[in-house]
Enzyme design. Structure first.
Site, mmCIF file in Angstrom:
data_model
loop_
_atom_site.group_PDB
_atom_site.id
_atom_site.type_symbol
_atom_site.label_atom_id
_atom_site.label_comp_id
_atom_site.label_asym_id
_atom_site.label_seq_id
_atom_site.Cartn_x
_atom_site.Cartn_y
_atom_site.Cartn_z
ATOM 1 N N HIS A 105 0.829 -1.211 0.000
ATOM 2 C CA HIS A 105 0.000 0.000 0.000
ATOM 3 C C HIS A 105 0.865 1.263 0.000
ATOM 4 C CE1 HIS A 105 -3.853 1.769 0.020
ATOM 5 N NE2 HIS A 105 -4.448 0.980 0.883
ATOM 6 N N ASP A 123 -7.366 -13.131 -17.257
ATOM 7 C CA ASP A 123 -7.072 -14.309 -18.071
ATOM 8 C C ASP A 123 -5.603 -14.283 -18.482
ATOM 9 O OD1 ASP A 123 -6.921 -16.363 -19.874
ATOM 10 O OD2 ASP A 123 -8.312 -15.486 -21.327
#
Length: 427
Positions: A153, A366
């Site tokens: 983060h 994908d």
């Protein structure tokens, strides 16, 4: 369920092309500086693929990752927190290949957030102040695969993580034409500051945290949106669910003895600043370009359930171009954070935070062997933290909630909560 993980290899993946010398220092922005040093985990699960094998999958993942790191070069460097920059030295992204002693079906039958921590190489707050990102791929006995991407983060928000993930997957499946180069301008937009006196680690807790996943189906979401209808029209899915979850948490955990204690209960919403700036930024601006908005909602039974949404919506509406300008040019926000952190540490404030990954295309990740069958997070190192995910079908919402164990026991027994959430772990 105990999941035994056997590490096959550990290595660092370096960019396919060296980073130019003039890009060696990637400066962190003020909004990067104040983020907690934790990894944001995203775990994607893929079924066995008949047209390839584990060796080919691992090689494709590593090769495409190397190429993606040439574009997202700060992720292959090392964070220098004190000096507020990433040394883009091409040292490489931490990468682990492993295998699990179970089947993918065992994970999908349970869908327990705590299980997902088995697919993460180390604790979420361990190394996130040095490593910009990490990846672990884990093969199951059936040939299925888990892909974990963890981004610190300190370098980016959820939008940045998805930005990198989309690029990486596009390269892997040969869809390079779909890639848009990121814009590394966060430190120009929000120049770094002297944050002395503020500890970004405030709030990180490891002990006694339980994470549960609740599923709210499409009809329940619609009912909640009606229940939390507001003055400006129907509430959004995230607004309605935020108000509902917060109200059930309060009902289940706020003991009467808390009333005279003077505790302040706050709701925190993560708000993307990209679309709220003047002019608006593109979705390809990398970094922590978000802010947490604090609200102190009234009790639901005080003015009616819709008032909670009204208060949250009003607080978020104030995050506009003028707000961003003050954030860029003054220290008022930093002083507010210091006071809020001090109040939290004294036990004067009880915060409940929400973040949403709904509408992010995580189920379209994908790598060349189809889309994941399930995507999720893991057990986090914060209490009172809620993350929303779309279900795979896209019409329901998964609610991932991190609470102290004693609070979770009360919360998940709340009758009104049970009336809206699915008891099925694989819903």
């Amino acid at each position: 369920m105990k999941i035994d993980i056997e590490v096959i290899s550990k290595e660092t993946i370096t960019p396919s092309s060296p980073t130019p010398a003039d890009l060696r220092h990637y400066h962190l922005s003020y909004l990067d500086q104040i983020q907690p040093p934790i990894f944001m985990p995203l775990v994607m699960f893929y079924p066995s693929e008949t047209n390839t094998n584990g060796v080919e999958q691992a090689e494709k993942i590593k090769k495409s990752l190397s190429e993606a790191l040439t574009i997202f070069y700060p992720l292959a460097g090392r964070i220098k927190v004190d000096n507020a920059y990433v040394d883009c030295n091409d040292e490489g992204l931490y990468f682990v290949e492993a295998k699990a002693n179970c089947y993918l079906a065992d994970i999908l039958d349970r869908r327990d957030p705590g299980d997902n921590n088995s697919f993460i190489p180390f604790e979420l707050d361990d190394g996130a102040d040095t490593l910009p990102a990490m990846v672990q791929i884990t093969f199951f006995k059936c040939g299925g695969l888990a892909v974990l991407l963890g981004m610190s983060h300190k370098v980016g928000d959820a939008s940045s993580l998805i930005m990198f993930l989309n690029c990486w997957a596009a390269i892997a499946r040969g869809a390079n034409a779909e890639i848009t180069a990121p814009r590394f301008e966060a430190a120009t937009l929000f120049p770094p500051k002297d944050i002395s006196g503020f500890q970004p680690r405030t709030g990180i807790i490891k002990e006694n945290i339980v994470t549960k996943r609740f599923v709210v189906d499409a009809s329940a979401v619609a009912n909640l949106r009606e229940k939390y209808t507001v003055d400006g029209g129907r509430s959004t899915r995230v607004e309605a669910l935020s108000a509902f979850i917060w109200s059930r948490f309060m009902a289940a955990t706020k003991a009467e003895t808390d009333e005279p204690s003077g505790r302040v209960y706050t709701v925190i919403q993560a708000v993307n600043l990209r679309t709220r700036m003047d002019p608006p930024l593109s979705n390809h601006h990398f970094g922590n370009i978000l802010r947490a908005v604090f609200t102190k909602p009234c009790a639901a039974n005080e003015y009616g359930p819709h008032e909670i949404v009204n208060e949250i919506r009003y607080a978020i509406s104030k995050v506009n171009a003028e707000y961003v300008k003050k954030l860029q040019e003054t220290n008022g926000h930093l002083e507010f954070l210091k006071k809020a952190a001090a109040s939290f540490l004294k036990g004067e404030t009880v915060s409940f935070a929400f973040t949403s990954l709904c509408r992010f295309p995580v189920y379209e990740t994908d790598f060349g062997w189809g889309n994941p069958v399930w995507v999720g997070s893991a057990r986090m190192t914060f209490k009172n933290l809620v993350t929303f995910f779309d279900t795979k079908s896209g019409d329901g919402i998964e609610v991932w909630i991190n609470l102290k164990a004693e609070d979770m026991a009360k919360f998940e027994s709340d009758e009104e909560l049970i009336a809206y959430v699915s008891p099925s772990p694989n819903a």
